[in-house]
Scaffold this active site. Structure first.
Site, mmCIF file in Angstrom:
data_model
loop_
_atom_site.group_PDB
_atom_site.id
_atom_site.type_symbol
_atom_site.label_atom_id
_atom_site.label_comp_id
_atom_site.label_asym_id
_atom_site.label_seq_id
_atom_site.Cartn_x
_atom_site.Cartn_y
_atom_site.Cartn_z
ATOM 1 N N GLY A 1 0.848 -1.203 0.000
ATOM 2 C CA GLY A 1 0.000 0.000 0.000
ATOM 3 C C GLY A 1 0.878 1.246 0.000
ATOM 4 N N ARG B 1 -4.983 4.363 16.813
ATOM 5 C CA ARG B 1 -4.265 3.172 16.329
ATOM 6 C C ARG B 1 -4.878 1.908 16.935
ATOM 7 N NH1 ARG B 1 -0.247 7.038 17.295
ATOM 8 N NH2 ARG B 1 0.878 7.705 15.435
ATOM 9 N N HIS C 1 3.735 3.261 20.911
ATOM 10 C CA HIS C 1 3.547 4.135 19.741
ATOM 11 C C HIS C 1 2.081 4.566 19.713
ATOM 12 C CE1 HIS C 1 4.176 5.807 15.825
ATOM 13 N NE2 HIS C 1 3.397 4.935 15.211
HETATM 14 N N1 APR Z 1 -1.786 -9.930 3.454
HETATM 15 C C1 APR Z 1 -1.045 -9.105 2.670
HETATM 16 N N2 APR Z 1 -1.360 -7.804 2.479
HETATM 17 C C2 APR Z 1 -2.466 -7.336 3.075
HETATM 18 C C3 APR Z 1 -3.286 -8.139 3.910
HETATM 19 C C4 APR Z 1 -2.899 -9.497 4.077
HETATM 20 N N3 APR Z 1 -3.617 -10.335 4.834
HETATM 21 N N4 APR Z 1 -4.310 -7.369 4.374
HETATM 22 C C5 APR Z 1 -4.128 -6.139 3.858
HETATM 23 N N5 APR Z 1 -3.018 -6.110 3.082
HETATM 24 C C6 APR Z 1 -2.469 -5.001 2.297
HETATM 25 C C7 APR Z 1 -3.528 -4.135 1.625
HETATM 26 O O1 APR Z 1 -4.052 -4.766 0.453
HETATM 27 C C8 APR Z 1 -2.737 -2.876 1.334
HETATM 28 O O2 APR Z 1 -2.103 -2.920 0.060
HETATM 29 O O3 APR Z 1 -1.782 -4.103 3.155
HETATM 30 C C9 APR Z 1 -1.657 -2.863 2.439
HETATM 31 C C10 APR Z 1 -1.817 -1.728 3.420
HETATM 32 O O4 APR Z 1 -1.599 -0.534 2.727
HETATM 33 P P1 APR Z 1 -2.395 0.818 3.074
HETATM 34 O O5 APR Z 1 -3.836 0.514 3.280
HETATM 35 O O6 APR Z 1 -2.023 1.821 2.032
HETATM 36 O O7 APR Z 1 -1.774 1.233 4.493
HETATM 37 P P2 APR Z 1 -0.400 2.000 4.775
HETATM 38 O O8 APR Z 1 -0.632 3.450 4.817
HETATM 39 O O9 APR Z 1 0.680 1.450 3.931
HETATM 40 O O10 APR Z 1 -0.175 1.558 6.303
HETATM 41 C C11 APR Z 1 0.073 0.202 6.635
HETATM 42 O O11 APR Z 1 1.216 0.692 8.680
HETATM 43 O O12 APR Z 1 1.600 2.668 9.850
HETATM 44 C C12 APR Z 1 0.783 1.541 9.733
HETATM 45 O O13 APR Z 1 -1.349 2.287 10.563
HETATM 46 C C13 APR Z 1 -0.643 1.881 9.418
HETATM 47 O O14 APR Z 1 -1.521 -0.305 9.912
HETATM 48 C C14 APR Z 1 -1.138 0.581 8.855
HETATM 49 C C15 APR Z 1 0.087 0.025 8.136
#
Ligand code: APR
Length: 311
Positions: free
Chosen positions: A14, A93, A180
C-alpha cells in the site's frame, strides 16, 4: 533476472510499502518482492513498473516483483510488514487492533515458513502489539522482530524542535520512548540542538507544545490528508532501521522491541532505546529515568498488557 544479490520482501504494497519500494530503488539496495492480497497485485505491479522506470534516470538496477505468492520471499534478508489497514480520521491506532491481529497472524506463519532467517520490521498498527503477535505466531527470536515507533516519533520530535528553533533538524538529537500512541514519552530532558539543551533555546511552554504536537503528529497528518495515514516519514524511518541492520551500523534507535526485565517490563514489546546492527536488535540500552518518566512508561506498559490479552 535481477542484478541485485540481496532481497528485501515487503508484505503489504500500500502507501508505506510502495514508498519503501521507491526508497530501496533510489538507493539501489536490493531486489524487492512485494506480497499483497491477490486483488491488490495488479495495481501494485503498475506502481512497481512506474518505480522501475526510474532505472535509467537514477542509474540503478532494482527489480521489483508484486505477487500474492509467499514462496517468492524465500531468502529475503529483511521482511518489512506493513500489511493491514491504516486508520481514518477519528480513529486511534488501537481501533485497528482486531482486524490487524488477524492479518499479522497469517503473515507471521507465512514469513516463518518462507523466510525463517529474515530480520522483520513491522509498521502495522498498533505496532507494539503487532510485534508481540508476530513473534508469538512466527516463533522468531526476539532479536529479529522490531517495530517502527521511536525512529518515526523521534524524527517528528526533531522536526518540530528544528522548526521552532530555526536550526537544522540534522543537529537535533532526542528520543521518544514508550508505546507508539498518544501517551508516548518524548524525553525533553535529554533533547539537544548541536549539544545545547533545548531548555536554553525554547521556553517551557513552547517545549510542552512541541511534546503535544509530537504525540499527535500522526493524527494531525491523518486529519489533514483526509484519506489514509502518514507514509513518507514512516517509510524513511523504516529505511534507517533496515540500513542499520544491512550495514551493521550499530545505530541507537528507540524502537518497539521485546523487553524481558529491562525497565521493569516483562514479556512485552514497547519502545525503548536499542542498538540495531547485523545481529538485529543487539542490545536494549537501559538509561536512568526520572520518577515521572518511569511512571509514564509503566502506564504505557499496563495498557499494552491489556492489548496483549487479545492476541
Ligand atoms: N496480506 C497481505 N497484504 C495485506 C493483507 C494481508 N492479509 N491485508 C491487507 N493487506 C495489504 C492491503 O491490500 C494494502 O495494500 O496491506 C496494504 C496496506 O496498505 P495501506 O492501506 O495503504 O496502508 P499503509 O498506509 O501502507 O499503512 C500500513 O502501517 O503505519 C501503519 O497504521 C498503518 O496499519 C497501517 C500500516
Amino acid at each position: 533476472m535481477s542484478l541485485q544479490t540481496r532481497k528485501i520482501a515487503l508484505v503489504g504494497g500500500g502507501q508505506i510499502g510502495t514508498a519503501l519500494a521507491l526508497m530501496i530503488t533510489q538507493k539501489d539496495h536490493a531486489e524487492v518482492v512485494i506480497v499483497d492480497l491477490p486483488e491488490a497485485v495488479d495495481p501494485i505491479k503498475g506502481k512497481a513498473l512506474d518505480i522501475m522506470a526510474l532505472r535509467p534516470h537514477a542509474g540503478v538496477d532494482v527489480e521489483i516483483t508484486a505477487t500474492s505468492d509467499y514462496s517468492k520471499i524465500a531468502d529475503a534478508e529483511v521482511v518489512i510488514v506493513t500489511a493491514g489497514i491504516p486508520r481514518k480520521a477519528g480513529m486511534s491506532r488501537n481501533d485497528l487492533l482486531e482486524i490487524n491481529l488477524g492479518v499479522i497472524e497469517s503473515v507471521a506463519k507465512e514469513v516463518a515458513t518462507h523466510a525463517p532467517n529474515a530480520f522483520v520490521v513491522l509498521s502495522t498498527n498498533p505496532v507494539d502489539t503487532m510485534c508481540q503477535a508476530f513473534q508469538r505466531h512466527s516463533g522468531f527470536p526476539k532479536n529479529r522482530v522490531i517495530g517502527l515507533s521511536g525512529a518515526l516519533d523521534s524524527g517528528r520530535f526533531r522536526l518540530f524542535i528544528a522548526m521552532e528553533t530555526g536550526f537544522s533538524a540534522k543537529d537535533v538529537s532526542c528520543m521518544v520512548m514508550g508505546g507508539h500512541g498518544p501517551s508516548m514519552i518524548p524525553l525533553t530532558r535529554t533533547a539537544t540542538v548541536g549539544g545545547i539543551p533545548i531548555q536554553t533555546l525554547l521556553s517551557d511552554e513552547k517545549i510542552e507544545e512541541i511534546v503535544e504536537r509530537t504525540r499527535h503528529a500522526g493524527t494531525e497528518i491523518v486529519q489533514l490528508m483526509g484519506q489514509g495515514s502518514a507514509y513518507i516519514s514512516p517509510a524513511s524511518a523504516i529505511m534507517e532501521m533496515v540500513e542499520a541492520y544491512l550495514y551493521n551500523k550499530k545505530r541507537l534507535i528507540a524502537s518497539s522491541v521485546r523487553c524481558d526485565g529491562e525497565y521493569g517490563i516483562n514479556d512485552c514489546f514497547i519502545g525503548v532505546p536499542c542498538v540495531i546492527g547485523a545481529g538485529g536488535v543487539e542490545k536494549i540500552v537501559e538509561m536512568e529515568l526520572t520518577a515521572s518518566e518511569q511512571s509514564q512508561l509503566k502506564t504505557n506498559y499496563q495498557s499494552l498488557l491489556e492489548n496483549i490479552k487479545q492476541i
